[in-house]
Design an enzyme around this catalytic site. Structure first.
Site, short mmCIF file in Angstrom:
data_model
loop_
_atom_site.label_atom_id
_atom_site.label_comp_id
_atom_site.label_asym_id
_atom_site.label_seq_id
_atom_site.Cartn_x
_atom_site.Cartn_y
_atom_site.Cartn_z
N GLU A 39 78.46 36.14 9.00
CA GLU A 39 77.17 36.71 9.40
C GLU A 39 77.36 37.97 10.24
OE1 GLU A 39 74.34 33.44 10.00
OE2 GLU A 39 73.27 34.73 11.41
N HIS B 237 96.89 20.19 -2.37
CA HIS B 237 96.73 19.56 -3.68
C HIS B 237 95.41 19.96 -4.32
CE1 HIS B 237 100.25 17.05 -2.85
NE2 HIS B 237 99.83 17.22 -1.59
N LYS C 259 64.42 34.48 6.04
CA LYS C 259 63.52 33.66 6.88
C LYS C 259 62.07 34.11 6.68
CE LYS C 259 66.30 32.31 10.98
NZ LYS C 259 66.41 32.38 12.44
O1 PA5 Z 1 73.57 33.46 14.23
C1 PA5 Z 1 72.38 33.52 14.00
O2 PA5 Z 1 71.63 34.31 14.59
C2 PA5 Z 1 71.69 32.57 13.01
O3 PA5 Z 1 72.58 31.94 12.18
C3 PA5 Z 1 70.90 31.53 13.77
O4 PA5 Z 1 71.77 30.75 14.55
C4 PA5 Z 1 70.07 30.65 12.85
O5 PA5 Z 1 69.34 31.43 11.96
C5 PA5 Z 1 69.12 29.77 13.66
O6 PA5 Z 1 68.28 30.57 14.42
P1 PA5 Z 1 67.54 29.99 15.70
O7 PA5 Z 1 68.56 29.56 16.67
O8 PA5 Z 1 66.72 31.14 16.20
O9 PA5 Z 1 66.70 28.85 15.24
#
Ligand code: PA5
Length: 400
Positions: free
Chosen positions: A255, A284, A390
């Site tokens: 990410e 394996h 989202k």
């Molecule tokens: O790293 C990030 O920003 C995302 O992966 C969030 O952790 C994920 O989308 C969840 O978001 P939130 O904590 O706002 O619910």
């Protein structure tokens, strides 16, 4: 304690440290907030004996650190701490069937406080709680932004207990905050020791001395190989305890580095792909591909010097060695044979799996990821692709 088999490398962390500082991120600073950790510990101490079950509702960075800590340090707590990090109806129902709602504390974790998956899980379990005429305020605690978002607003309006996710800490960098430390403390993990380990590595992360700066050395190696076409990192721990750590790293690196635009808004479509593997099991399975498939992967081994248990294999032909020796012989042999096939490998060695080494590991990869962002000339701390999907999900529901 943790070591890396990387020698001194070209380049210095100094300029990048200045660039990272300008990004105003808190992941390496929040670990000095003693007051906050005491608050987390005190609340966990107060609540931990009032409930039989703890259920974390959260997704992505709000869940993966907790899963990793539980699996690495308290694997036997699988009947006590549950993490629902999906909206799969079977998964939710099956978890619900395992808990006694009257004796369950739900920890709703969302930095934004607006994530649809997490809110929908909250609505589901809130109804289960109120259907039983229980006081929801006693059965839910929110870990969210200190000012904004749906959860924060609801907490203010209806007096739910809250813990904060610091403003300048993004979801995937939040493992060393209440997000994962509160659930960890509820199942008896010593969160102070995690912080001690993280602080040690943070001091290395801030060091201008290349040799000492392990996060810089790691990122530099990842980046050098990336430039030469090794765009995938295989995370290969020889330890079941660390298999969820690989999932945590996968989210952090994918990410953070997967970006269309660089800092000058030029299209670059950059990013390192993380593929988890487990030693010796995957010798394996995926291993054949690592040996003879496309030579585009950097293999990152994790080796444990001292396991919690020592187990003998009672067989003379096997020289009565222990499983402890066997697993590390397997690792060394795989490393050697990959080297024979000219596949690049590095090893991160841990003296043992403990709160402290986990803290070091989290900070090693968070720091390395911050450096990777600078090497790649991108912003490692945003996630426009995730935000876009989202938004589309919310719009699709509004249209129904
Ligand atoms: O790293 C990030 O920003 C995302 O992966 C969030 O952790 C994920 O989308 C969840 O978001 P939130 O904590 O706002 O619910």
């Amino acid at each position: 304690m943790l070591t890396l088999d990387l020698k001194n490398s070209k380049g210095s962390p100094e300029k990048f440290l200045k660039d990272i500082e300008k990004r105003n991120q808190g992941f390496y600073k929040i670990i000095d907030d003693k007051k906050e950790f005491e608050k987390v510990e005190t609340l966990a101490k107060k609540l931990k004996n009032n409930f039989n079950h703890f259920v974390v509702l959260g997704i992505g960075g709000s869940a993966l650190g907790t899963i990793c800590l539980k699996n690495a340090l308290k694997p036997l707590a699988h009947e006590k701490l549950f993490v629902i990090d999906n909206v799969d109806p079977d998964f939710i129902k099956e978890t619900k069937n395992k808990i006694d709602i009257k004796k369950t504390l739900f920890i709703v974790v969302s930095k934004s406080g607006d994530t649809l998956e997490t809110l929908s899980q909250f609505f589901y379990f809130q109804k289960k709680v109120t259907d039983k005429k229980l006081d929801a305020k006693k059965h839910f605690i929110f870990i969210t932004d200190s000012e904004k978002g749906y959860l924060k607003e609801l907490a203010k309006k209806e007096n739910y207990q809250t813990l904060d996710v610091p403003k300048n800490v993004g979801g995937r960098f939040s493992v060393l905050t209440a997000v994962s430390l509160f659930p960890a403390a509820l199942i008896g993990i010593d969160i102070k020791k995690i912080i001690t380990g993280a602080q040690k590595m943070r001091n290395r992360f801030l060091s201008k001395d290349t040799k000492k700066n392990l996060p810089f050395l790691l990122a530099n190696t990842q980046h050098n190989f990336y430039r030469k076409g090794f765009k995938t990192n295989i995370l290969f721990p020889y330890s079941n305890s660390l298999s969820s750590f690989s999932d945590w790293v996968r989210q952090l690196v994918c990410e953070s580095t997967g970006k269309k635009l660089d800092n000058k808004r030029k299209k670059v479509f950059t990013g390192i792909t993380i593929v988890p593997a487990l030693g010796a099991t995957d010798q394996h399975a995926q291993s054949q591909l690592f040996h003879e498939g496309p030579n585009d992967k950097l293999i990152i081994f994790f080796e444990i010097e001292k396991f919690k248990n020592t187990l003998k294999i009672p067989n003379k032909n096997l020289k009565n060695i222990t499983f402890n020796e066997l697993i590390n012989i397997e690792k060394a042999s795989t490393e050697k044979s990959l080297k024979d096939s000219h596949r690049p490998t590095i090893t991160i060695k841990l003296d043992k799996i403990s709160e402290e080494t986990l803290g070091e590991l989290f900070m090693l990869f968070e720091g390395a990821t911050a450096f990777l962002g600078e090497f790649l000339n991108i912003n490692a701390f945003n996630q426009p692709g995730v935000e876009h999907s989202k938004k589309l999900t919310k719009q699709a529901i509004i249209k129904l």
